[in-house]
Design a protein around this motif. Structure first.
Motif, PDB file in Angstrom:
ATOM      1  N   SER A 290       0.824  -1.209   0.000  1.00 54.01           N
ATOM      2  CA  SER A 290       0.000   0.000   0.000  1.00 54.01           C
ATOM      3  C   SER A 290       0.857   1.258   0.000  1.00 54.01           C
ATOM      4  CB  SER A 290      -0.922  -0.001   1.223  1.00 54.01           C
ATOM      5  OG  SER A 290      -1.897  -1.021   1.137  1.00 54.01           O
ATOM      6  N   ALA A 291       1.976   1.203   0.681  1.00 52.40           N
ATOM      7  CA  ALA A 291       2.845   2.375   0.767  1.00 52.40           C
ATOM      8  C   ALA A 291       3.415   2.781  -0.585  1.00 52.40           C
ATOM      9  CB  ALA A 291       3.990   2.110   1.746  1.00 52.40           C
ATOM     10  N   GLY A 292       3.402   1.861  -1.549  1.00 45.97           N
ATOM     11  CA  GLY A 292       3.909   2.185  -2.879  1.00 45.97           C
ATOM     12  C   GLY A 292       2.911   2.892  -3.774  1.00 45.97           C
ATOM     13  N   ALA A 293       1.660   2.991  -3.340  1.00 49.94           N
ATOM     14  CA  ALA A 293       0.614   3.562  -4.200  1.00 49.94           C
ATOM     15  C   ALA A 293       0.871   4.999  -4.632  1.00 49.94           C
ATOM     16  CB  ALA A 293      -0.739   3.450  -3.502  1.00 49.94           C
ATOM     17  N   PRO A 294       1.416   5.876  -3.769  1.00 53.60           N
ATOM     18  CA  PRO A 294       1.641   7.259  -4.221  1.00 53.60           C
ATOM     19  C   PRO A 294       2.615   7.389  -5.390  1.00 53.60           C
ATOM     20  CG  PRO A 294       1.636   7.167  -1.831  1.00 53.60           C
ATOM     21  CD  PRO A 294       1.660   5.746  -2.323  1.00 53.60           C
ATOM     22  N   ASP A 295       3.368   6.339  -5.674  1.00 51.49           N
ATOM     23  CA  ASP A 295       4.307   6.383  -6.787  1.00 51.49           C
ATOM     24  C   ASP A 295       3.680   5.923  -8.106  1.00 51.49           C
ATOM     25  OD1 ASP A 295       6.446   7.267  -5.169  1.00 51.49           O
ATOM     26  OD2 ASP A 295       6.814   5.215  -4.496  1.00 51.49           O
ATOM     27  N   VAL A 296       2.420   5.519  -8.063  1.00 46.82           N
ATOM     28  CA  VAL A 296       1.713   5.056  -9.261  1.00 46.82           C
ATOM     29  C   VAL A 296       0.896   6.212  -9.835  1.00 46.82           C
ATOM     30  CG1 VAL A 296       0.018   3.438 -10.181  1.00 46.82           C
ATOM     31  CG2 VAL A 296       1.577   2.708  -8.346  1.00 46.82           C
ATOM     32  N   THR A 297       1.122   6.513 -11.096  1.00 45.51           N
ATOM     33  CA  THR A 297       0.373   7.582 -11.773  1.00 45.51           C
ATOM     34  C   THR A 297      -0.536   6.966 -12.823  1.00 45.51           C
ATOM     35  OG1 THR A 297       2.190   9.151 -11.440  1.00 45.51           O
ATOM     36  CG2 THR A 297       0.551   9.696 -13.126  1.00 45.51           C
ATOM     37  N   LEU A 298      -1.834   7.142 -12.647  1.00 40.85           N
ATOM     38  CA  LEU A 298      -2.803   6.587 -13.584  1.00 40.85           C
ATOM     39  C   LEU A 298      -3.008   7.522 -14.767  1.00 40.85           C
ATOM     40  CD1 LEU A 298      -5.498   5.224 -11.095  1.00 40.85           C
ATOM     41  CD2 LEU A 298      -3.559   4.004 -12.109  1.00 40.85           C
ATOM     42  N   THR A 299      -3.180   6.941 -15.936  1.00 41.08           N
ATOM     43  CA  THR A 299      -3.424   7.727 -17.145  1.00 41.08           C
ATOM     44  C   THR A 299      -4.922   7.995 -17.286  1.00 41.08           C
ATOM     45  OG1 THR A 299      -3.766   5.801 -18.557  1.00 41.08           O
ATOM     46  CG2 THR A 299      -1.485   6.542 -18.237  1.00 41.08           C
ATOM     47  N   ALA A 300      -5.268   8.863 -18.224  1.00 34.95           N
ATOM     48  CA  ALA A 300      -6.677   9.127 -18.505  1.00 34.95           C
ATOM     49  C   ALA A 300      -7.390   7.860 -18.966  1.00 34.95           C
ATOM     50  CB  ALA A 300      -6.797  10.218 -19.570  1.00 34.95           C
ATOM     51  N   ASP A 301      -6.700   7.016 -19.738  1.00 33.51           N
ATOM     52  CA  ASP A 301      -7.287   5.758 -20.181  1.00 33.51           C
ATOM     53  C   ASP A 301      -7.534   4.820 -19.006  1.00 33.51           C
ATOM     54  OD1 ASP A 301      -7.313   6.593 -22.793  1.00 33.51           O
ATOM     55  OD2 ASP A 301      -5.472   5.524 -23.367  1.00 33.51           O
ATOM     56  N   ASP A 302      -6.602   4.796 -18.053  1.00 41.03           N
ATOM     57  CA  ASP A 302      -6.776   3.968 -16.857  1.00 41.03           C
ATOM     58  C   ASP A 302      -8.023   4.402 -16.087  1.00 41.03           C
ATOM     59  OD1 ASP A 302      -4.339   2.636 -17.336  1.00 41.03           O
ATOM     60  OD2 ASP A 302      -3.210   4.063 -16.109  1.00 41.03           O
ATOM     61  N   LEU A 303      -8.139   5.690 -15.866  1.00 42.91           N
ATOM     62  CA  LEU A 303      -9.273   6.216 -15.107  1.00 42.91           C
ATOM     63  C   LEU A 303     -10.588   5.954 -15.828  1.00 42.91           C
ATOM     64  CD1 LEU A 303      -7.665   9.579 -13.981  1.00 42.91           C
ATOM     65  CD2 LEU A 303      -8.125   7.586 -12.536  1.00 42.91           C
ATOM     66  N   ALA A 304     -10.577   6.061 -17.138  1.00 44.62           N
ATOM     67  CA  ALA A 304     -11.793   5.803 -17.917  1.00 44.62           C
ATOM     68  C   ALA A 304     -12.202   4.338 -17.831  1.00 44.62           C
ATOM     69  CB  ALA A 304     -11.575   6.211 -19.369  1.00 44.62           C
ATOM     70  N   ALA A 305     -11.224   3.437 -17.880  1.00 43.99           N
ATOM     71  CA  ALA A 305     -11.528   2.007 -17.800  1.00 43.99           C
ATOM     72  C   ALA A 305     -12.132   1.654 -16.444  1.00 43.99           C
ATOM     73  CB  ALA A 305     -10.253   1.195 -18.039  1.00 43.99           C
ATOM     74  N   ILE A 306     -11.590   2.249 -15.390  1.00 41.25           N
ATOM     75  CA  ILE A 306     -12.121   1.980 -14.049  1.00 41.25           C
ATOM     76  C   ILE A 306     -13.520   2.562 -13.909  1.00 41.25           C
ATOM     77  CG2 ILE A 306     -11.818   2.522 -11.601  1.00 41.25           C
ATOM     78  CD1 ILE A 306      -8.757   2.364 -12.142  1.00 41.25           C
ATOM     79  N   ALA A 307     -13.722   3.775 -14.419  1.00 42.37           N
ATOM     80  CA  ALA A 307     -15.043   4.404 -14.334  1.00 42.37           C
ATOM     81  C   ALA A 307     -16.101   3.602 -15.093  1.00 42.37           C
ATOM     82  CB  ALA A 307     -14.973   5.823 -14.877  1.00 42.37           C
ATOM     83  N   ALA A 308     -15.708   3.012 -16.202  1.00 45.22           N
ATOM     84  CA  ALA A 308     -16.660   2.218 -16.982  1.00 45.22           C
ATOM     85  C   ALA A 308     -17.079   0.956 -16.230  1.00 45.22           C
ATOM     86  CB  ALA A 308     -16.042   1.845 -18.330  1.00 45.22           C
ATOM     87  N   ALA A 309     -16.132   0.363 -15.505  1.00 47.38           N
ATOM     88  CA  ALA A 309     -16.428  -0.871 -14.772  1.00 47.38           C
ATOM     89  C   ALA A 309     -17.115  -0.602 -13.442  1.00 47.38           C
ATOM     90  CB  ALA A 309     -15.129  -1.650 -14.529  1.00 47.38           C
ATOM     91  N   ALA A 310     -16.869   0.576 -12.867  1.00 40.64           N
ATOM     92  CA  ALA A 310     -17.394   0.878 -11.536  1.00 40.64           C
ATOM     93  C   ALA A 310     -17.973   2.292 -11.504  1.00 40.64           C
ATOM     94  CB  ALA A 310     -16.299   0.720 -10.489  1.00 40.64           C
ATOM     95  N   PRO A 311     -19.040   2.532 -12.237  1.00 39.09           N
ATOM     96  CA  PRO A 311     -19.654   3.862 -12.195  1.00 39.09           C
ATOM     97  C   PRO A 311     -20.263   4.119 -10.819  1.00 39.09           C
ATOM     98  CG  PRO A 311     -21.087   2.322 -13.346  1.00 39.09           C
ATOM     99  CD  PRO A 311     -19.798   1.600 -13.092  1.00 39.09           C
ATOM    100  N   ALA A 312     -20.394   5.383 -10.477  1.00 39.57           N
ATOM    101  CA  ALA A 312     -21.012   5.728  -9.195  1.00 39.57           C
ATOM    102  C   ALA A 312     -22.399   5.099  -9.107  1.00 39.57           C
ATOM    103  CB  ALA A 312     -21.100   7.246  -9.061  1.00 39.57           C
ATOM    104  N   GLY A 313     -22.641   4.399  -8.003  1.00 40.30           N
ATOM    105  CA  GLY A 313     -23.928   3.745  -7.813  1.00 40.30           C
ATOM    106  C   GLY A 313     -24.069   2.416  -8.506  1.00 40.30           C
ATOM    107  N   GLY A 314     -23.006   1.935  -9.142  1.00 37.41           N
ATOM    108  CA  GLY A 314     -23.121   0.710  -9.924  1.00 37.41           C
ATOM    109  C   GLY A 314     -22.759  -0.565  -9.201  1.00 37.41           C
ATOM    110  N   THR A 315     -22.286  -0.482  -7.965  1.00 35.16           N
ATOM    111  CA  THR A 315     -21.882  -1.672  -7.220  1.00 35.16           C
ATOM    112  C   THR A 315     -23.112  -2.435  -6.747  1.00 35.16           C
ATOM    113  OG1 THR A 315     -19.921  -0.489  -6.474  1.00 35.16           O
ATOM    114  CG2 THR A 315     -20.489  -2.493  -5.289  1.00 35.16           C
TER     115      THR A 315
END
Length: 330
Positions: A290-315
């Motif tokens: 977990s301590a390594g997470a701040p060193d990970v930079t997500l791209t716009a494509d990464d964020l879009a893929a996650i949003a598509a799989a887990a939209p707000a209210g979609g769980t």
């Protein structure tokens, strides 16, 4: 370790440590915990530059504060110790929510003793008491600040209107509420209310109580007595539908060559510089990942893929059962 600033200039490590899973034979069990292992994990976290540690009198109850207090003895300097109060107690039995100034004082003094410290850095109201005006509760907590027993005040699972009312009484440094890839309800009005008032946001359960880390794909992976067996999102009906979220995270993690957990935490960090997740840990291996997470930079494509799989209210499924949901967003 990288660092961030919550409200009122409270500087903390970009990743904190949620100590609740370190409870051994207590009231909220996430698998098997061992005091010696937990203590070593806390020491290694400090060595890595993690400064932010979260506990509560509810955890155990009381034992979790004692464990953390013993672990930080002699290593207190530079740490930000957060704890929380909410309940009225009959011995070790919680008998109701009590947001009175008198209960805040009782809890504060007990926590100071169990933690073995002179001042609580961040003192939260763990759950809002619907029978006590928030102005009264915060007013009582503010007295503890004046007396030097507390440095900063916080709220947990408060509604947007409650946050605004509290901030008019005394500056609030942080709101702690559940927030993660699969729990995004705070984005609608609570997170904006925090930002309007210069309040930092501390997501608890940032890994969905371990689900988003990817290692749990059926209830068979959880030991008997594990608290998550009662979690609606882990139910036989909902878990299969939620596995698609894990699979999407795993695809992003594979592109970066990191763990699912690091992606889930990096996603939260990408939501704003005022956000500091506190993943719950027991073991050093999990903590170091977990301590390594701040060193990970997500791209716009990464964020879009996650949003598509887990939209707000979609769980699939609520985050708590009926009783738990009745105590949030008050």
């Amino acid at each position: 370790m990288k660092y961030r600033t919550l409200g009122q200039g409270l500087k903390v490590s970009a990743i904190g440590i949620g100590c609740m899973p370190m409870i051994r034979e207590g009231n909220i069990n996430y698998g098997v915990a061992d005091d010696d292992v937990s203590t070593r994990t806390i020491h290694e976290a400090i060595d890595l530059g993690i400064t932010f540690f979260d506990t509560a009198e509810m955890y155990g109850p009381f034992r979790n504060e004692e464990l953390l207090g013993a672990a930080i003895k002699g290593r207190r300097d530079g740490l930000v110790i957060a704890t929380k109060f909410a309940m009225r107690w009959d011995g070790n039995e919680a008998i109701g929510v009590d947001g009175s100034p008198e209960n805040a004082r009782r809890a504060c003094e007990g926590s100071l003793k169990r933690l073995g410290i002179d001042t609580i850095d961040l003192f939260y109201q763990h759950r809002v008491d619907p029978d006590v005006p928030i102005e009264e509760t915060i007013g009582g907590m503010a007295e503890l600040v004046k007396e030097g027993k507390v440095r900063f005040l916080g709220l947990s699972e408060a509604a947007a209107g409650t946050v605004r009312r509290a901030a008019r009484v005394h500056p609030i440094a942080a709101l702690q509420s559940e927030y993660s890839i699969w729990e995004r309800d705070v984005e609608e009005d609570i997170l904006p209310a925090c930002r309007e008032n210069g309040i930092g946001f501390v997501p608890y359960s940032p890994l969905g109580r371990g689900f988003l880390a990817g290692g749990i794909r059926s209830l068979d992976a959880l030991p008997a007595g594990d608290w998550r067996r009662n979690d609606p999102r882990y139910s036989p009906e909902n878990m299969p539908r939620n596995l698609a979220i894990i699979d999407a995270i795993a695809e992003v993690a594979a592109r970066h060559g990191v763990s699912n957990a690091q992606i889930a935490l990096a996603w939260l960090l990408a939501q704003g510089e005022d956000i500091v997740p506190i993943p719950g840990v027991k073991r050093s291996e999990t903590m170091r990942d977990s301590a390594g997470a701040p060193d990970v930079t997500l791209t716009a494509d990464d964020l879009a893929a996650i949003a598509a799989a887990a939209p707000a209210g979609g769980t699939a499924g609520p985050r708590y059962g009926e009783a738990g949901m009745a105590r949030v967003k008050l």
